[in-house]
Motif scaffolding. Structure first.
Motif, short mmCIF file in Angstrom:
data_model
loop_
_atom_site.label_atom_id
_atom_site.label_comp_id
_atom_site.label_asym_id
_atom_site.label_seq_id
_atom_site.Cartn_x
_atom_site.Cartn_y
_atom_site.Cartn_z
N HIS A 70 -2.78 4.65 6.53
CA HIS A 70 -3.72 5.62 5.96
C HIS A 70 -5.12 5.32 6.50
O HIS A 70 -5.48 4.16 6.73
CB HIS A 70 -3.75 5.53 4.44
CG HIS A 70 -2.46 5.89 3.77
ND1 HIS A 70 -1.35 5.06 3.81
CD2 HIS A 70 -2.09 6.99 3.05
CE1 HIS A 70 -0.36 5.63 3.14
NE2 HIS A 70 -0.78 6.79 2.67
N VAL A 71 -5.91 6.37 6.64
CA VAL A 71 -7.31 6.22 7.06
C VAL A 71 -8.15 7.24 6.32
O VAL A 71 -7.70 8.37 6.06
CB VAL A 71 -7.45 6.38 8.59
CG1 VAL A 71 -7.04 7.78 9.03
CG2 VAL A 71 -8.87 6.09 9.04
N CYS A 76 -7.59 1.17 -4.42
CA CYS A 76 -7.00 1.68 -3.17
C CYS A 76 -7.67 3.01 -2.83
O CYS A 76 -8.07 3.77 -3.73
CB CYS A 76 -5.50 1.86 -3.32
SG CYS A 76 -4.68 2.47 -1.83
N ILE A 77 -7.79 3.31 -1.53
CA ILE A 77 -8.49 4.53 -1.12
C ILE A 77 -7.74 5.80 -1.51
O ILE A 77 -8.30 6.89 -1.41
CB ILE A 77 -8.77 4.54 0.39
CG1 ILE A 77 -7.47 4.40 1.19
CG2 ILE A 77 -9.78 3.49 0.76
CD1 ILE A 77 -7.66 4.59 2.68
N THR A 78 -6.51 5.68 -1.98
CA THR A 78 -5.78 6.87 -2.44
C THR A 78 -5.99 7.14 -3.93
O THR A 78 -5.65 8.22 -4.40
CB THR A 78 -4.27 6.72 -2.18
OG1 THR A 78 -3.80 5.57 -2.90
CG2 THR A 78 -3.98 6.56 -0.71
N GLY A 79 -6.56 6.17 -4.66
CA GLY A 79 -6.51 6.27 -6.11
C GLY A 79 -7.81 6.36 -6.86
O GLY A 79 -7.81 6.29 -8.09
N CYS A 136 -8.86 10.32 1.85
CA CYS A 136 -8.09 9.79 2.98
C CYS A 136 -6.85 10.63 3.24
O CYS A 136 -6.51 11.53 2.46
CB CYS A 136 -7.70 8.33 2.72
SG CYS A 136 -6.33 8.13 1.54
N MET A 137 -6.19 10.32 4.36
CA MET A 137 -4.89 10.92 4.65
C MET A 137 -4.04 9.87 5.34
O MET A 137 -4.55 8.90 5.91
CB MET A 137 -5.02 12.17 5.52
CG MET A 137 -5.41 11.94 6.96
SD MET A 137 -4.88 13.30 8.04
CE MET A 137 -3.11 13.03 8.09
N ALA A 192 -8.59 10.62 -5.60
CA ALA A 192 -8.54 10.39 -7.05
C ALA A 192 -7.10 10.37 -7.57
O ALA A 192 -6.82 10.83 -8.67
CB ALA A 192 -9.35 11.44 -7.79
N GLY A 193 -6.19 9.82 -6.77
CA GLY A 193 -4.80 9.71 -7.19
C GLY A 193 -4.00 10.99 -7.07
O GLY A 193 -2.83 11.02 -7.44
#
Length: 501
Positions: free
Chosen positions: A394-395, A412-415, A421-422, A434-435
């Motif tokens: 992921h970035v 985490c950058i996804t949450g 990110c993608m 934001a999850g």
């Protein structure tokens, strides 16, 4: 005739070149004679210099170069005084020219062969020109550095101002809430006073009813006494005559029911106070939240400096995006111990379970296998390209304030709500914020482009593996500089920051 004319042209060209070489070599010598480097006692005047040996020879010591086949590949020129002058590795001629088009130092043979038709000047002239440009650039950089230093100093000085300003605002807020509490207390006292008044009225009503009942009881007791006295008459005649007289008087044996109607209102008071209190609580919370949120949003937008980029059209082609390319490297102090840094800190590989002996640092990620860049992205437009490999790579971008030690999903950058990110997981490619996962209808991506427009508050992800295609865009109001961040969740995941230019 054509062949003869062509040969003549080549001969003229070669003669002209030889003359230039001779002139160039003569320019490198001093007016005084060049002496032989092989003569020991009394050096003789040098006849030739060997560019291979980097030595000058007199006629006697030059003979081996002229007669021995081992020296036939050595290049002899007129005597040179300055052998410290750098020579071309290909042609062994002094490098005295500079190609302005290619930005490289060349010899005369290079100028004739590889750089024909290019703008060429002497190294002295080129250096003078470049030094002039360098001085201008040096002045610009110095002014920018001074401006940055002043800005840092201003921010440092503003810390105390910010703290004192917040303290003043907090004091005023405390005053207002204290007044609000006073109002609530006054309202409470008012309700208590009403209830106490109701209590007095209810007690007074009960007291009046009690007096009435006592009076009625006394009358009934008197009637009972008369009835008892009548029943004790022995003479039938007396009994009947007195009974007839007694019945002529009104005898009321009814007792009124007891009802304190003031008590019925107490339940109504409870409902009234409860309902109004709930309405006030909801109003207070919603009003404060609404107004403060509105002020925060307007404050963020108004605090952003205007940018000349706002008037420029949005980039459409990959070449348009490349104009905003930003060169970045990963910060070793943030890199998780399972991630290996490579290629001048532009590439990260998950080497689990092999850990790397990075020194302890408060900025290092301890749980999530992440790393952020050393350089930040702030204001203006920025574009980077990254190659992703492996299910779990992921970035994206995040604020510097992301938690480095926590195990919660918000680290985490996804949450969290300040990361965008993608990446790829078992379900394919998705965008995250934001999850919340947004599944992307795309496969076989190896390289993505990330475009950040800070002023317009947008971060976009593009597929640049083939034709440029927008995958997903987020819009928000950025309040801090952003950092490129990667998360490599599985072994052998790889992310590389590409120098797209």
């Amino acid at each position: 005739m054509t062949t003869l004319s062509s040969n003549n042209d080549e001969n003229l060209k070669e003669n002209r070149h030889n003359a230039d070489v001779k002139e160039e070599l003569e320019d490198t010598s001093l007016p005084e004679d060049v002496l032989c480097d092989s003569c020991m006692d009394s050096p003789s005047k040098a006849l030739k210099s060997c560019l291979t040996c980097m030595v000058s020879y007199c006629e006697a010591h030059l003979r081996p170069h002229l007669e021995n086949v081992k020296f036939q590949n050595h290049r002899l020129v007129d005597p040179l005084h300055d052998f410290d002058c750098q020579a071309c590795e290909v042609h062994q001629l002094p490098i005295k020219r500079f190609c302005l088009m290619d930005g490289s130092c060349v010899c005369l043979d290079c100028e004739i062969q590889e750089h024909e038709g290019h703008t060429i000047s002497s190294v002295e002239e080129a250096r003078a020109q470049i030094e002039t440009e360098l001085q201008k650039k040096h002045k610009e950089v110095s002014e920018s550095a001074s401006a940055a230093e002043k800005a840092i100093g201003k921010l440092h000085d503003n810390n105390d101002l910010i703290k004192s300003s917040v303290q003043e605002v907090c004091f005023i807020v405390e005053q207002q809430f204290s007044r609000l509490q006073t109002t609530v207390e006054e309202a409470r006292k008012g309700v208590v006073e009403v209830l106490e008044g109701e209590q007095k009225k209810a007690l007074k009503q009960a007291e009046g009813i009690k007096a009435h009942l006592e009076q009625r009881r006394a009358q009934l007791m008197k009637t009972l006494a008369q009835m008892n006295k009548l029943s004790k008459k022995k003479s039938d005649v007396d009994f009947l005559q007195e009974y007839s007289e007694w019945t002529k008087r009104e005898v009321n044996s009814c007792v009124p029911s007891v009802h304190i109607n003031r008590i019925d209102h107490l339940t109504s008071y409870v409902h009234a106070v409860t309902d109004v209190s709930q309405e006030l609580r909801d109003l207070i919370l919603s009003t404060y939240k609404e107004k403060l949120s509105s002020i925060c949003n307007s404050g963020t937008k108004s605090s952003m400096p205007e940018s000349s980029l706002l008037s420029l059209p949005d980039p459409e082609t990959r070449d348009d995006f490349l104009k905003y390319t930003t060169s970045l490297t990963f910060d070793p102090d943030t890199t998780h111990n399972f991630l290996r840094l490579m290629e001048d800190n532009r590439k990260l590989t998950n080497t689990s379970p092999w850990q790397h002996s990075y020194p302890e640092h408060p900025s290092r990620f301890e749980y999530w296998r992440q790393a952020i860049t050393l350089e930040s992205l702030y204001l203006g437009r920025h574009y980077i390209e990254a190659e992703l490999s492996g299910e779990g790579a992921h970035v994206g971008v995040t604020y510097k304030s992301i938690d480095r030690k926590g195990e919660d999903s918000t680290s985490c950058i996804t949450g969290n709500d300040f990361s965008w990110c993608m990446g790829r997981n078992s379900r394919g490619f998705s965008a995250w914020h934001a999850g919340v996962e947004t599944v992307l209808e795309v496969t076989d991506i190896t390289r993505i482009g990330l475009y950040l427009d800070f002023h317009r508050g947008s971060v976009s992800f593009y597929n640049v593996t083939g034709p440029l295609k927008l995958l997903h865009m987020y819009t928000t109001d950025f309040i801090e500089p952003l950092y490129i961040t990667v998360w490599l969740s599985k072994k052998d995941n790889v992310v590389s920051l590409i120098n797209a230019k």
